[in-house]
Design an enzyme around this catalytic site. Structure first.
Site, PDB file in Angstrom:
ATOM      1  N   PRO A  11       0.790  -1.230   0.000  1.00 24.92           N
ATOM      2  CA  PRO A  11       0.000   0.000   0.000  1.00 24.92           C
ATOM      3  C   PRO A  11       0.827   1.288   0.000  1.00 24.92           C
ATOM      4  CG  PRO A  11      -0.193  -1.181   2.091  1.00 24.92           C
ATOM      5  CD  PRO A  11       0.471  -2.102   1.124  1.00 24.92           C
ATOM      6  N   ASN A  12       0.332   2.221  -0.763  1.00 25.96           N
ATOM      7  CA  ASN A  12       0.845   3.597  -0.864  1.00 25.96           C
ATOM      8  C   ASN A  12       2.153   3.727  -1.636  1.00 25.96           C
ATOM      9  OD1 ASN A  12      -1.289   4.881   0.631  1.00 25.96           O
ATOM     10  ND2 ASN A  12      -0.451   3.873   2.439  1.00 25.96           N
ATOM     11  N   ARG A  19       5.405  12.454  -2.657  1.00 28.70           N
ATOM     12  CA  ARG A  19       5.369  13.031  -1.297  1.00 28.70           C
ATOM     13  C   ARG A  19       6.464  12.391  -0.458  1.00 28.70           C
ATOM     14  NH1 ARG A  19       0.488  11.189   1.191  1.00 28.70           N
ATOM     15  NH2 ARG A  19       1.535  11.961   3.030  1.00 28.70           N
ATOM     16  N   TYR A  24      11.419   8.679   1.417  1.00 31.89           N
ATOM     17  CA  TYR A  24      11.323   7.650   0.370  1.00 31.89           C
ATOM     18  C   TYR A  24      12.024   8.011  -0.940  1.00 31.89           C
ATOM     19  CZ  TYR A  24       7.875   5.832   3.629  1.00 31.89           C
ATOM     20  OH  TYR A  24       7.261   5.346   4.756  1.00 31.89           O
ATOM     21  N   ASN A  75       8.177  -5.715  -1.053  1.00 29.49           N
ATOM     22  CA  ASN A  75       8.082  -4.586  -0.145  1.00 29.49           C
ATOM     23  C   ASN A  75       6.597  -4.487   0.206  1.00 29.49           C
ATOM     24  OD1 ASN A  75       7.931  -2.229   1.263  1.00 29.49           O
ATOM     25  ND2 ASN A  75       9.037  -0.974  -0.242  1.00 29.49           N
ATOM     26  N   ALA A  78       3.202  -0.957   4.658  1.00 28.35           N
ATOM     27  CA  ALA A  78       2.766  -1.004   6.061  1.00 28.35           C
ATOM     28  C   ALA A  78       2.278  -2.397   6.472  1.00 28.35           C
ATOM     29  CB  ALA A  78       1.668   0.033   6.285  1.00 28.35           C
ATOM     30  N   HIS A  81       4.278  -4.809   8.829  1.00 28.98           N
ATOM     31  CA  HIS A  81       4.249  -4.758  10.297  1.00 28.98           C
ATOM     32  C   HIS A  81       2.951  -5.317  10.884  1.00 28.98           C
ATOM     33  CE1 HIS A  81       7.489  -2.133   9.183  1.00 28.98           C
ATOM     34  NE2 HIS A  81       6.653  -1.260   8.630  1.00 28.98           N
ATOM     35  N   ASP A  88       1.626 -15.884   6.147  1.00 26.25           N
ATOM     36  CA  ASP A  88       1.177 -17.264   5.900  1.00 26.25           C
ATOM     37  C   ASP A  88       1.293 -17.622   4.416  1.00 26.25           C
ATOM     38  OD1 ASP A  88       0.693 -17.768   8.552  1.00 26.25           O
ATOM     39  OD2 ASP A  88      -1.476 -17.434   8.440  1.00 26.25           O
ATOM     40  N   GLU A  99      13.104  -9.689   1.117  1.00 30.06           N
ATOM     41  CA  GLU A  99      12.334  -8.534   1.586  1.00 30.06           C
ATOM     42  C   GLU A  99      13.120  -7.256   1.315  1.00 30.06           C
ATOM     43  OE1 GLU A  99      11.547  -8.758   5.784  1.00 30.06           O
ATOM     44  OE2 GLU A  99      10.334  -6.914   5.782  1.00 30.06           O
ATOM     45  N   HIS A 101      12.963  -2.796   1.647  1.00 28.98           N
ATOM     46  CA  HIS A 101      12.326  -1.546   2.060  1.00 28.98           C
ATOM     47  C   HIS A 101      13.202  -0.379   1.639  1.00 28.98           C
ATOM     48  CE1 HIS A 101       9.260  -3.532   4.397  1.00 28.98           C
ATOM     49  NE2 HIS A 101      10.208  -4.365   4.790  1.00 28.98           N
ATOM     50  N   LEU A 102      12.561   0.696   1.253  1.00 28.93           N
ATOM     51  CA  LEU A 102      13.292   1.894   0.854  1.00 28.93           C
ATOM     52  C   LEU A 102      14.003   2.521   2.049  1.00 28.93           C
ATOM     53  CD1 LEU A 102      10.269   3.109  -1.162  1.00 28.93           C
ATOM     54  CD2 LEU A 102      12.498   2.737  -2.223  1.00 28.93           C
ATOM     55  N   SER A 103      13.274   2.652   3.143  1.00 32.09           N
ATOM     56  CA  SER A 103      13.815   3.328   4.326  1.00 32.09           C
ATOM     57  C   SER A 103      14.457   2.323   5.272  1.00 32.09           C
ATOM     58  CB  SER A 103      12.685   4.081   5.044  1.00 32.09           C
ATOM     59  OG  SER A 103      11.678   3.177   5.469  1.00 32.09           O
ATOM     60  N   ARG A 108      13.613   4.207  12.371  1.00 28.35           N
ATOM     61  CA  ARG A 108      12.301   4.854  12.391  1.00 28.35           C
ATOM     62  C   ARG A 108      11.519   4.455  13.648  1.00 28.35           C
ATOM     63  NH1 ARG A 108       9.461   4.618   6.761  1.00 28.35           N
ATOM     64  NH2 ARG A 108       8.370   6.355   7.753  1.00 28.35           N
ATOM     65  N   ARG A 112       7.801   0.052  13.384  1.00 28.28           N
ATOM     66  CA  ARG A 112       8.338  -0.393  12.094  1.00 28.28           C
ATOM     67  C   ARG A 112       9.515  -1.351  12.277  1.00 28.28           C
ATOM     68  NH1 ARG A 112       5.806   3.212   8.305  1.00 28.28           N
ATOM     69  NH2 ARG A 112       5.432   5.219   9.291  1.00 28.28           N
TER      70      ARG A 112
HETATM   71  O1  CA2 Z   1      10.555   1.856   3.622  1.00 29.11           O
HETATM   72  C1  CA2 Z   1       9.702   1.196   3.033  1.00 29.11           C
HETATM   73  O2  CA2 Z   1       9.880   0.739   1.905  1.00 29.11           O
HETATM   74  C2  CA2 Z   1       8.347   0.929   3.696  1.00 29.11           C
HETATM   75  O3  CA2 Z   1       7.931  -0.377   3.334  1.00 29.11           O
HETATM   76  C3  CA2 Z   1       7.394   1.966   3.140  1.00 29.11           C
HETATM   77  C4  CA2 Z   1       6.007   1.911   3.776  1.00 29.11           C
HETATM   78  C5  CA2 Z   1       6.119   1.936   5.301  1.00 29.11           C
HETATM   79  O4  CA2 Z   1       4.840   1.774   5.880  1.00 29.11           O
HETATM   80  C6  CA2 Z   1       7.051   0.851   5.824  1.00 29.11           C
HETATM   81  O5  CA2 Z   1       7.150   0.977   7.217  1.00 29.11           O
HETATM   82  C7  CA2 Z   1       8.435   1.001   5.204  1.00 29.11           C
HETATM   83  C8  CA2 Z   1       5.144   3.106   3.352  1.00 29.11           C
HETATM   84  C9  CA2 Z   1       5.056   3.333   1.896  1.00 29.11           C
HETATM   85  C10 CA2 Z   1       4.380   4.654   1.673  1.00 29.11           C
HETATM   86  O6  CA2 Z   1       5.026   5.304   0.609  1.00 29.11           O
HETATM   87  C11 CA2 Z   1       4.738   6.607   0.390  1.00 29.11           C
HETATM   88  C12 CA2 Z   1       5.476   7.225  -0.600  1.00 29.11           C
HETATM   89  C13 CA2 Z   1       5.241   8.546  -0.879  1.00 29.11           C
HETATM   90  C14 CA2 Z   1       4.289   9.251  -0.186  1.00 29.11           C
HETATM   91  C15 CA2 Z   1       3.563   8.640   0.802  1.00 29.11           C
HETATM   92  C16 CA2 Z   1       3.785   7.309   1.075  1.00 29.11           C
END
Ligand code: CA2
Length: 150
Positions: A11-12, A19, A24, A75, A78, A81, A88, A99, A101-103, A108, A112
């Site tokens: 998601p997202n 943003r 990110y 990836n 959210a 977590h 499963d 796995e 993740h960008l961040s 954080r 997370r």
């Molecule tokens: O660091 C990552 O790749 C995450 O999977 C990104 C998720 C976050 O919930 C994980 O804890 C770590 C969130 C992705 C949301 O991405 C956005 C990008 C631009 C603007 C808003 C959200």
């Protein structure tokens, strides 16, 4: 044997580049799709790159990937977590899971720091931004090469 790596995004992640660039980065998900495909090519691997905001759709795609793909890079956003359903589905796979993740999750918020996905993964790459997807492709190529020669 399939030479397709399924790359799943939760998601997202479709909002990437629009943003929160301080967390990110500026690279869009479409750019990352191109980067992963380009990185997979010299390994003679293809990429099936998908994104969904729906947990059930991600579960369906993991189930599809079990039989159709050589490995899964995920990836889960959210859902990383929160989702026992995604865990499963991944545990039901015999193909390798990496796995990404960008961040850097561990720099954080505390919530997370825990990932359900990690329990089903060979390894975790986080904190390298979009480049992490390229590193994940290289890791997957190594894993598949080792498995082939074993
Ligand atoms: O660091 C990552 O790749 C995450 O999977 C990104 C998720 C976050 O919930 C994980 O804890 C770590 C969130 C992705 C949301 O991405 C956005 C990008 C631009 C603007 C808003 C959200």
């Amino acid at each position: 044997m399939s030479r397709v790596i399924l790359v799943l995004n939760g998601p997202n992640l479709n909002l990437l580049g629009t943003r929160e660039p301080e967390i990110y980065g500026h690279t869009s998900l479409e750019d990352i799709k191109g980067m992963t495909a380009a990185r997979a090519k010299p390994h003679s691997l293809d990429v099936d790159f998908r994104q969904s905001n729906k947990e059930g759709e991600l579960v369906d795609w993991i189930q599809e990937g079990r039989t159709k793909s050589a490995g899964i890079i995920i990836n889960a956003g959210a859902y990383t977590h929160t989702s026992v359903a995604i865990l499963d589905a991944l545990l039901a796979c015999t193909i390798p899971v990496v796995e990404v993740h960008l961040s850097n999750l561990f720099k954080r918020e505390e919530f997370r720091h825990h990932s359900y996905v990690t329990k089903a993964s060979v390894g975790l790459i986080c904190g390298f931004g979009a480049q992490g997807y390229e590193l994940a492709v290289d890791a997957m190529a190594q894993i598949l090469k080792k498995a082939k020669s074993a």
